[in-house]
Design a protein around this motif. Sequence first.
Motif, PDB file in Angstrom:
ATOM      1  N   GLN A   1       0.653  -1.334  -0.070  1.00 22.16           N
ATOM      2  CA  GLN A   1      -0.089   0.202  -0.008  1.00 22.16           C
ATOM      3  C   GLN A   1       0.459   0.980   0.049  1.00 22.16           C
ATOM      4  O   GLN A   1       0.436   2.177  -0.766  1.00 22.16           O
ATOM      5  CB  GLN A   1      -0.447   0.621   1.344  1.00 22.16           C
ATOM      6  CG  GLN A   1      -2.094  -1.125   1.595  1.00 22.16           C
ATOM      7  CD  GLN A   1      -3.130  -0.370   0.415  1.00 22.16           C
ATOM      8  OE1 GLN A   1      -3.639   0.038  -0.060  1.00 22.16           O
ATOM      9  NE2 GLN A   1      -3.899  -1.483   0.113  1.00 22.16           N
ATOM     10  N   GLY A   2       2.077   1.145   0.787  1.00 26.31           N
ATOM     11  CA  GLY A   2       2.742   2.638   0.943  1.00 26.31           C
ATOM     12  C   GLY A   2       3.316   2.855  -0.334  1.00 26.31           C
ATOM     13  O   GLY A   2       4.509   4.544  -0.419  1.00 26.31           O
ATOM     14  N   ALA A   3       4.439   1.336  -1.248  1.00 31.57           N
ATOM     15  CA  ALA A   3       4.447   1.531  -1.724  1.00 31.57           C
ATOM     16  C   ALA A   3       4.227   2.088  -3.525  1.00 31.57           C
ATOM     17  O   ALA A   3       4.638   2.844  -4.421  1.00 31.57           O
ATOM     18  CB  ALA A   3       5.946   0.532  -2.726  1.00 31.57           C
ATOM     19  N   SER A   4       2.484   1.757  -3.567  1.00 32.86           N
ATOM     20  CA  SER A   4       2.444   1.912  -4.515  1.00 32.86           C
ATOM     21  C   SER A   4       1.200   3.016  -5.088  1.00 32.86           C
ATOM     22  O   SER A   4       1.740   3.396  -6.179  1.00 32.86           O
ATOM     23  CB  SER A   4       0.939   0.662  -4.514  1.00 32.86           C
ATOM     24  OG  SER A   4       0.370   1.614  -3.462  1.00 32.86           O
ATOM     25  N   GLY A   5       1.691   4.222  -4.233  1.00 34.25           N
ATOM     26  CA  GLY A   5       1.023   5.133  -4.793  1.00 34.25           C
ATOM     27  C   GLY A   5       2.805   5.867  -5.175  1.00 34.25           C
ATOM     28  O   GLY A   5       2.227   7.019  -6.090  1.00 34.25           O
ATOM     29  N   LYS A   6       3.676   5.531  -4.889  1.00 37.02           N
ATOM     30  CA  LYS A   6       5.138   5.889  -5.134  1.00 37.02           C
ATOM     31  C   LYS A   6       4.878   5.450  -6.276  1.00 37.02           C
ATOM     32  O   LYS A   6       5.593   6.410  -7.306  1.00 37.02           O
ATOM     33  CB  LYS A   6       5.810   6.185  -3.909  1.00 37.02           C
ATOM     34  CG  LYS A   6       5.726   6.549  -2.415  1.00 37.02           C
ATOM     35  CD  LYS A   6       6.957   6.264  -2.395  1.00 37.02           C
ATOM     36  CE  LYS A   6       7.376   6.686  -0.593  1.00 37.02           C
ATOM     37  NZ  LYS A   6       8.000   6.412   0.377  1.00 37.02           N
ATOM     38  N   PHE A   7       5.217   4.128  -7.144  1.00 34.89           N
ATOM     39  CA  PHE A   7       4.986   3.345  -8.565  1.00 34.89           C
ATOM     40  C   PHE A   7       4.747   4.470  -9.300  1.00 34.89           C
ATOM     41  O   PHE A   7       4.652   4.309 -10.393  1.00 34.89           O
ATOM     42  CB  PHE A   7       4.847   1.892  -7.665  1.00 34.89           C
ATOM     43  CG  PHE A   7       5.510   1.460  -9.177  1.00 34.89           C
ATOM     44  CD1 PHE A   7       6.598   1.340  -9.785  1.00 34.89           C
ATOM     45  CD2 PHE A   7       3.881   0.981  -9.169  1.00 34.89           C
ATOM     46  CE1 PHE A   7       6.240   0.150 -10.418  1.00 34.89           C
ATOM     47  CE2 PHE A   7       4.404   0.347 -10.896  1.00 34.89           C
ATOM     48  CZ  PHE A   7       5.708   0.280 -11.035  1.00 34.89           C
ATOM     49  N   THR A   8       2.628   4.146  -8.764  1.00 33.30           N
ATOM     50  CA  THR A   8       2.017   5.250 -10.079  1.00 33.30           C
ATOM     51  C   THR A   8       2.852   6.082 -10.450  1.00 33.30           C
ATOM     52  O   THR A   8       2.491   6.865 -11.763  1.00 33.30           O
ATOM     53  CB  THR A   8       0.724   5.200  -9.472  1.00 33.30           C
ATOM     54  OG1 THR A   8       0.791   5.054  -8.065  1.00 33.30           O
ATOM     55  CG2 THR A   8      -0.176   2.858  -9.375  1.00 33.30           C
ATOM     56  N   ALA A   9       2.866   7.236  -9.195  1.00 37.27           N
ATOM     57  CA  ALA A   9       3.421   8.275  -9.825  1.00 37.27           C
ATOM     58  C   ALA A   9       4.580   8.241 -10.563  1.00 37.27           C
ATOM     59  O   ALA A   9       4.230   9.118 -11.044  1.00 37.27           O
ATOM     60  CB  ALA A   9       3.635   9.190  -8.289  1.00 37.27           C
ATOM     61  N   ALA A  10       5.609   7.701  -9.583  1.00 38.56           N
ATOM     62  CA  ALA A  10       6.428   7.769 -10.918  1.00 38.56           C
ATOM     63  C   ALA A  10       6.750   7.293 -12.068  1.00 38.56           C
ATOM     64  O   ALA A  10       7.185   7.754 -13.253  1.00 38.56           O
ATOM     65  CB  ALA A  10       7.596   6.661 -10.434  1.00 38.56           C
ATOM     66  N   VAL A  11       5.379   6.022 -12.308  1.00 37.32           N
ATOM     67  CA  VAL A  11       5.073   5.371 -13.989  1.00 37.32           C
ATOM     68  C   VAL A  11       4.047   6.837 -14.684  1.00 37.32           C
ATOM     69  O   VAL A  11       4.348   6.956 -15.747  1.00 37.32           O
ATOM     70  CB  VAL A  11       3.820   4.456 -13.952  1.00 37.32           C
ATOM     71  CG1 VAL A  11       3.578   4.480 -15.317  1.00 37.32           C
ATOM     72  CG2 VAL A  11       5.167   2.937 -12.785  1.00 37.32           C
ATOM     73  N   LYS A  12       3.318   7.721 -13.556  1.00 37.84           N
ATOM     74  CA  LYS A  12       2.686   8.785 -14.746  1.00 37.84           C
ATOM     75  C   LYS A  12       3.716   9.254 -15.209  1.00 37.84           C
ATOM     76  O   LYS A  12       3.457  10.438 -16.317  1.00 37.84           O
ATOM     77  CB  LYS A  12       1.217   8.853 -13.464  1.00 37.84           C
ATOM     78  CG  LYS A  12       0.654   7.707 -13.549  1.00 37.84           C
ATOM     79  CD  LYS A  12      -0.362   8.574 -12.560  1.00 37.84           C
ATOM     80  CE  LYS A  12      -0.803  10.304 -12.943  1.00 37.84           C
ATOM     81  NZ  LYS A  12      -2.148  10.344 -11.761  1.00 37.84           N
TER      82      LYS A  12
END
Length: 552
Positions: free
Chosen positions: A369-380
């Motif tokens: 949960q903590g990593a998914s937000g950072k991951f999706t922001a980086a991918v976007k």
Amino acid sequence: MLAQLFINNIAVIERASIDLERGFTVLTGETGAGKSIIIDAIHAVLGERTSRELVRTGTQAASVSALFTGLEPDVLAALGELSVPEEEDGSLLIQRDIRLSGKSTCKLNGAPATVSMLKRIAPRLISIHGQHESYELLSPEVHMDYIDSFARVEDLRGRYQASYRRLRQLQGKLEDFNTDEGEKARQLDLLRYQIDEIEAADIRPGEQERLAQEREAIRNSEKIAASVELSKALLSGDEDRGGVLSDLAQAAAEMEKAASFLPEAQEAAQKLREASYLLEDADAALHSLAVEFDPSALDAIEERLDLLYRLGLKYGGGEEKILQYLADCQERLHAIEFSDEEREKLEAEYEEEKKRAIALAKELSQKRQGASGKFTAAVKKELAFLNMPGIEFVTEIERVPLHTGGCDKLRFLVSANKGEPAKPLSKIASGGELSRIMLAVKTVLSGMDKIDTLIFDEVDTGISGVAANRVGEKLKQVSHNRQVLCITHLAQIAAMADNHLFISKHTEKGRTFTKVEQLDFEGRKQEVARIISGDAVTELQLKMAEEMLQRS
């Protein structure tokens, strides 16, 4: 990095030695020239399954060699664990031979190796991203792997999976205990009957062989007695004849007299006397031999042997196997009789392991949960750079019952147009969009590992124009701290490379040959212009190609 690739008799490539550099290298050429064969060759040295169809027509074997230099410490450590010979310069040479007979051989730094050894090393050396890897994005199982890699939870996930496997094992044992009472009663009756039958027989190891010998002796008792009596008569004599003993004693005495006059006769006299003594001992043994047999015992022996034979047929053969079967039955009987206690013990273990697995799964879920937000922001951010600024990219995480991946069901959702709800990739993304999303994901994950060589096989599928420029720029960026190889059909990407390999094929004496050559600036200009034109190259296209190369 991959410093050199040597290919021999792979499909249309008769022989090619390809030197590779750091930075961004592109491979271009006409469709069907053999670019994909180079990727197949690399897959082969990485331990992937190969086909005999790779062997060039007219030859019996093919081979691929790959030289890696500047290896990371973890790679060297892994090679040490596999007992691979160490080179002074720290390099690694992988060789694989493929034969029409279907057999293949592998070597690591000249030492024989197995395909499984190659597969253990391969993920640390090269990461290949092709069109089929882009379509892996359509599988939600892969999405979880990406998030876990980004969150760096490999150790936590490994501990959870070990706990989950133990939980499933305990669950299986409990299910075995929960057989119906009728079946349990039938098993108890059978086991008790078998135990009683074997124990009542009072079996002793070696008994069957001993009884068989006794039976044969009783059956041949008359012959044995006759032979013994005749032997006694021959030695000691009887009413009708003198025995050998008296004759031999007389012969020894006579030779002893002769020896007093003829020394040469002494040896014969001595041997006759020794023979006399030996026969006297044999005669004594014959007279002490008890040749008494009880014929009435034969029935008891036959009955006992028959019992042992029948038990052997039922329970496994000789006495040792029957006794081992008895021990197994006793153990199984004990397990069933005390199954309630065992079940209670297993249930306690199961509940304890369940608590541990749930705790690990929840911890794993929190980190995701903590990593998914950072991951999706980086991918976007990467997708915006790749000319997909309006795309919405989100990670959906749903709580589900425990499974091998934890307590989460995870998948990526995208929306290509503002105002539209995000949906699974399989329902939204085109081939070109998938390629760019994959590149964005791999770019974000590129800092998560130490793999020194990335290979992109036609990652430019379905894109053009500004998007193609951005993909080329991104590949160039990724190559700043590692080696990047890319097979491409786009001039924008080819122009941005640091190194350019041109793959071509020609026909000679009815056979097709593929050639790989390193292009200089003029050669690159001609090739980029060819990609632009797709046909005859004009001066204008050459100028365009030169401008693209200079600008890149």
